[in-house]
Design a protein around this motif. Structure first.
Motif, mmCIF file in Angstrom:
data_model
loop_
_atom_site.group_PDB
_atom_site.id
_atom_site.type_symbol
_atom_site.label_atom_id
_atom_site.label_comp_id
_atom_site.label_asym_id
_atom_site.label_seq_id
_atom_site.Cartn_x
_atom_site.Cartn_y
_atom_site.Cartn_z
ATOM 1 N N PHE A 135 0.838 -1.204 0.000
ATOM 2 C CA PHE A 135 0.000 0.000 0.000
ATOM 3 C C PHE A 135 0.874 1.256 0.000
ATOM 4 O O PHE A 135 0.621 2.198 -0.760
ATOM 5 C CB PHE A 135 -0.928 -0.012 1.217
ATOM 6 C CG PHE A 135 -2.018 1.026 1.149
ATOM 7 C CD1 PHE A 135 -3.256 0.712 0.630
ATOM 8 C CD2 PHE A 135 -1.794 2.325 1.588
ATOM 9 C CE1 PHE A 135 -4.254 1.664 0.555
ATOM 10 C CE2 PHE A 135 -2.779 3.290 1.518
ATOM 11 C CZ PHE A 135 -4.030 2.952 0.999
ATOM 12 N N ILE A 136 1.883 1.286 0.846
ATOM 13 C CA ILE A 136 2.782 2.440 0.908
ATOM 14 C C ILE A 136 3.472 2.642 -0.437
ATOM 15 O O ILE A 136 3.628 3.783 -0.912
ATOM 16 C CB ILE A 136 3.829 2.258 2.030
ATOM 17 C CG1 ILE A 136 3.139 2.201 3.408
ATOM 18 C CG2 ILE A 136 4.861 3.364 1.983
ATOM 19 C CD1 ILE A 136 2.368 3.444 3.773
ATOM 20 N N LEU A 224 -4.519 -3.186 16.034
ATOM 21 C CA LEU A 224 -4.484 -2.876 14.601
ATOM 22 C C LEU A 224 -3.880 -1.503 14.368
ATOM 23 O O LEU A 224 -3.167 -1.277 13.379
ATOM 24 C CB LEU A 224 -5.900 -2.940 14.016
ATOM 25 C CG LEU A 224 -6.603 -4.306 14.064
ATOM 26 C CD1 LEU A 224 -8.025 -4.184 13.525
ATOM 27 C CD2 LEU A 224 -5.826 -5.360 13.280
ATOM 28 N N GLU A 225 -4.134 -0.583 15.284
ATOM 29 C CA GLU A 225 -3.573 0.768 15.164
ATOM 30 C C GLU A 225 -2.057 0.767 15.360
ATOM 31 O O GLU A 225 -1.352 1.583 14.767
ATOM 32 C CB GLU A 225 -4.248 1.707 16.159
ATOM 33 C CG GLU A 225 -5.689 2.040 15.789
ATOM 34 C CD GLU A 225 -6.388 2.868 16.845
ATOM 35 O OE1 GLU A 225 -5.722 3.285 17.806
ATOM 36 O OE2 GLU A 225 -7.598 3.087 16.703
ATOM 37 N N VAL A 226 -1.556 -0.126 16.195
ATOM 38 C CA VAL A 226 -0.106 -0.270 16.355
ATOM 39 C C VAL A 226 0.513 -0.665 15.016
ATOM 40 O O VAL A 226 1.526 -0.088 14.574
ATOM 41 C CB VAL A 226 0.223 -1.310 17.440
ATOM 42 C CG1 VAL A 226 1.708 -1.679 17.400
ATOM 43 C CG2 VAL A 226 -0.145 -0.779 18.824
ATOM 44 N N ILE A 227 -0.104 -1.636 14.343
ATOM 45 C CA ILE A 227 0.405 -2.091 13.043
ATOM 46 C C ILE A 227 0.289 -0.974 12.015
ATOM 47 O O ILE A 227 1.205 -0.739 11.213
ATOM 48 C CB ILE A 227 -0.355 -3.350 12.586
ATOM 49 C CG1 ILE A 227 -0.143 -4.491 13.597
ATOM 50 C CG2 ILE A 227 0.102 -3.781 11.195
ATOM 51 C CD1 ILE A 227 -1.010 -5.702 13.343
ATOM 52 N N GLU A 228 -0.838 -0.266 12.026
ATOM 53 C CA GLU A 228 -1.029 0.850 11.096
ATOM 54 C C GLU A 228 0.020 1.934 11.332
ATOM 55 O O GLU A 228 0.584 2.494 10.375
ATOM 56 C CB GLU A 228 -2.433 1.433 11.259
ATOM 57 C CG GLU A 228 -2.761 2.526 10.259
ATOM 58 C CD GLU A 228 -4.140 3.123 10.460
ATOM 59 O OE1 GLU A 228 -4.549 3.943 9.622
ATOM 60 O OE2 GLU A 228 -4.808 2.785 11.454
ATOM 61 N N ALA A 229 0.304 2.238 12.585
ATOM 62 C CA ALA A 229 1.299 3.266 12.908
ATOM 63 C C ALA A 229 2.686 2.872 12.397
ATOM 64 O O ALA A 229 3.471 3.724 11.960
ATOM 65 C CB ALA A 229 1.343 3.496 14.416
ATOM 66 N N HIS A 230 2.983 1.594 12.450
ATOM 67 C CA HIS A 230 4.265 1.099 11.925
ATOM 68 C C HIS A 230 4.428 1.474 10.458
ATOM 69 O O HIS A 230 5.476 1.992 10.043
ATOM 70 C CB HIS A 230 4.340 -0.418 12.096
ATOM 71 C CG HIS A 230 5.374 -1.083 11.246
ATOM 72 N ND1 HIS A 230 6.723 -0.971 11.497
ATOM 73 C CD2 HIS A 230 5.249 -1.862 10.125
ATOM 74 C CE1 HIS A 230 7.396 -1.663 10.582
ATOM 75 N NE2 HIS A 230 6.526 -2.196 9.746
ATOM 76 N N TRP A 231 3.375 1.252 9.666
ATOM 77 C CA TRP A 231 3.459 1.529 8.233
ATOM 78 C C TRP A 231 3.346 3.014 7.920
ATOM 79 O O TRP A 231 4.007 3.513 7.008
ATOM 80 C CB TRP A 231 2.388 0.740 7.489
ATOM 81 C CG TRP A 231 2.613 -0.724 7.541
ATOM 82 C CD1 TRP A 231 1.859 -1.675 8.180
ATOM 83 C CD2 TRP A 231 3.700 -1.438 6.943
ATOM 84 N NE1 TRP A 231 2.408 -2.916 8.018
ATOM 85 C CE2 TRP A 231 3.534 -2.804 7.263
ATOM 86 C CE3 TRP A 231 4.792 -1.057 6.159
ATOM 87 C CZ2 TRP A 231 4.423 -3.784 6.824
ATOM 88 C CZ3 TRP A 231 5.681 -2.032 5.721
ATOM 89 C CH2 TRP A 231 5.490 -3.381 6.054
ATOM 90 N N LEU A 232 2.525 3.725 8.650
ATOM 91 C CA LEU A 232 2.340 5.149 8.385
ATOM 92 C C LEU A 232 3.582 5.970 8.707
ATOM 93 O O LEU A 232 3.941 6.891 7.969
ATOM 94 C CB LEU A 232 1.167 5.692 9.206
ATOM 95 C CG LEU A 232 -0.246 5.385 8.713
ATOM 96 C CD1 LEU A 232 -1.260 5.799 9.764
ATOM 97 C CD2 LEU A 232 -0.533 6.093 7.390
#
Length: 391
Positions: A135-136, A224-232
Motif C-alpha cells: 500500500f505504501i 491494529l492501530e499499532v500495526i497501522e502506525a508502523h506503516w504510516l
C-alpha cells in the motif's frame, strides 16, 4: 470544486464526513456514495447530497435504491457490486476518497484510490494492516496523498513534521498511542467470560459501529492501530507504546529526543480529524465544540494490562513476525468478532481463536495482493471451521 467520494457513507465515519462537507457546499462536491445494504440511509443521503453515483455492494439493495430514486432523482446513477467501489475510488471526477469501509472489504477500493493518485483519507486501518508495504509503495509510486483519519493516527500525523526522512532523522524516540481502554477497562479477566455483545458495544466515549466497538472492548482496535502506525510512520514495534487514557482528550503523542512530547487534544468527535484531512494544509471549522479544560479537570494515564487484553499482545506479535501474519490476525479477528456478535462464542474466545490462527496457519511473504487475499480467505475458512469444532 473538490470532488469527494465516500466508501462506506452510511457508517459513523461516513455520516460525520457528510456533516463536515455540508458546511462547505461551495468548496466540496459529493461525487459518489457507497454502502453495503443500508438502502434507506443511502437513499436519504442521495436526496440531500445528490451524488453522481451511488454504489451498493448488495445487488438486491442496489435495485431497491434504484427504484426509490428513479422518480425523484433519476440523474443519480445506481450501481451494484464491490468492483464498482474501485471504479468510484479511481474516477477522474473524484479528488479525495474517504476510505471508511470497515474491515478487509475496504482493501481493494482503498488501494485503487492510492493507485489512481487520490488524496486518501484513511479511516480503514485494515488496508494498511493487510497490505502494508504494498500500500505504501502504491501511494509513493502514484504520488497519492495519504492522510490518516483515525483520531490517534491523525493526532500523530499532526505532531510529526511533514518532510521526508526516518523518524530517527526527525528526532522521534517514541509514538505514544492513547487508548480509552473501552467499556471493560475496569473488569478483571475472569469477568470477561460472560459479557454480552451489547455490553461490548457500549463504548464510554465514542459512537462507533458494532464491529469496531467490540474491537475497542478487546483492544484489538488498538492492536491494529499499532500495526497501522508502523506503516504510516516507519516506527518499529518497540517504538510504539500504548497508553491507557480514559478521558480520550489526548488523542496521541510523539516523544522527541530533546525531551519534548507533542500531543494533539480535542473532544472525542471524529469530525475533527475528518476536517483536518479535508482541509489540509489549511484548517476549517468542523462543528466540534471547543475543548473545555476546566470542565475536564484532570487527565489520567496508565499502561495496558496484556493479560486483560491479550488481543493487543497478539497484534504486537503479528507485527514483529511480519509477512502475512497481520492478514491472518485481522481475518481471524473479523470472523471471531462476528461470531461473538451472533452469540456463537463468548467474548474470551476472540483472542483464543486469533492465537490459534497465528499458530496453525503458515505465514508467507506479503508479495502481492493475490497472496494477501489468499491468506485472508484461508484464515476465514479455517477459523470458521474451528468455531464449529469449539461450539
Amino acid at each position: 470544486m473538490i470532488g469527494v467520494s465516500i466508501l462506506g457513507s452510511t457508517g459513523s465515519i461516513g455520516i460525520s464526513t457528510l456533516d463536515v462537507l455540508a458546511r462547505y457546499p461551495d468548496r466540496y462536491r459529493v461525487e459518489a456514495l457507497s454502502a453495503n445494504n443500508s438502502v434507506e440511509k443511502l437513499y436519504q443521503q442521495c436526496l440531500k447530497f445528490c451524488p453522481t453515483k451511488a454504489v451498493m455492494v448488495n445487488p438486491d439493495a442496489a435495485e431497491q435504491l434504484h427504484q426509490k430514486l428513479a422518480k425523484i432523482a433519476p440523474e443519480i446513477e445506481v450501481e451494484a457490486g464491490s468492483h464498482k467501489l474501485e471504479e468510484i475510488a479511481s474516477s477522474p471526477k473524484t479528488h479525495y476518497v474517504m476510505a471508511a469501509i470497515v474491515g478487509a472489504a475496504g482493501l481493494l477500493p482503498t488501494l485503487a484510490a492510492a493507485q489512481a493518485g487520490k488524496r486518501v483519507l484513511l479511516a480503514n486501518k485494515e488496508s494498511l494492516v493487510m497490505s502494508g508495504q504494498l500500500f505504501i509503495n502504491a501511494v509513493e509510486r502514484n504520488s497519492a496523498e495519504l492522510i490518516p483519519i483515525d483520531s490517534e493516527h491523525n493526532a500523530i500525523w499532526q505532531c510529526i513534521p511533514q518532510r521526508s526522512g526516518s523518524i530517527e532523522q526527525k528526532g522521534i524516540c517514541r509514538i505514544l498511542l492513547t487508548a480509552s481502554g473501552g467499556p471493560f477497562r475496569n473488569k478483571k479477566p475472569s469477568e470477561l467470560e460472560t459479557v454480552t455483545p451489547d455490553e461490548a458495544c457500549a463504548h464510554p466515549n465514542w459512537d462507533m459501529g458494532r464491529k469496531i466497538s467490540v474491537d475497542s472492548a478487546s483492544m484489538m482496535n488498538k492492536g491494529l492501530e499499532v500495526i497501522e502506525a508502523h506503516w504510516l510512520f516507519g516506527a518499529t514495534a518497540e517504538q510504539i507504546e500504548v497508553v491507557i487514557h480514559p478521558e480520550s482528550v489526548i488523542h496521541s503523542m510523539v516523544d522527541y529526543a530533546d525531551g519534548s512530547v507533542l500531543a494533539q487534544l480535542g473532544n472525542p468527535d471524529m469530525r475533527t480529524p475528518i476536517a483536518n484531512g479535508l482541509a489540509w494544509p489549511d484548517r476549517m471549522a468542523s462543528g466540534v465544540m471547543p475543548l473545555d479544560l476546566f470542565k475536564i479537570g484532570k487527565l489520567t494515564f496508565y499502561p495496558p494490562d496484556f493479560k486483560q487484553f491479550p488481543c493487543l499482545d497478539l497484534a504486537y506479535t503479528a507485527l514483529k513476525k511480519g509477512g502475512t501474519c497481520s492478514t491472518i490476525l485481522n481475518a481471524a479477528n473479523e470472523v471471531a468478532v462476528q461470531a461473538f456478535l451472533d452469540h456463537q462464542i463468548p467474548f474470551t474466545y476472540i483472542p483464543r481463536l486469533i492465537e490459534w490462527a497465528l499458530g496453525e496457519i503458515t505465514s508467507t511473504t506479503a508479495e502481492s495482493v493475490d497472496t494477501i487475499l489468499t491468506s485472508d480467505t484461508l484464515t476465514r475458512q479455517k477459523v470458521e471451521e474451528q468455531i464449529y469444532r469449539w461450539k
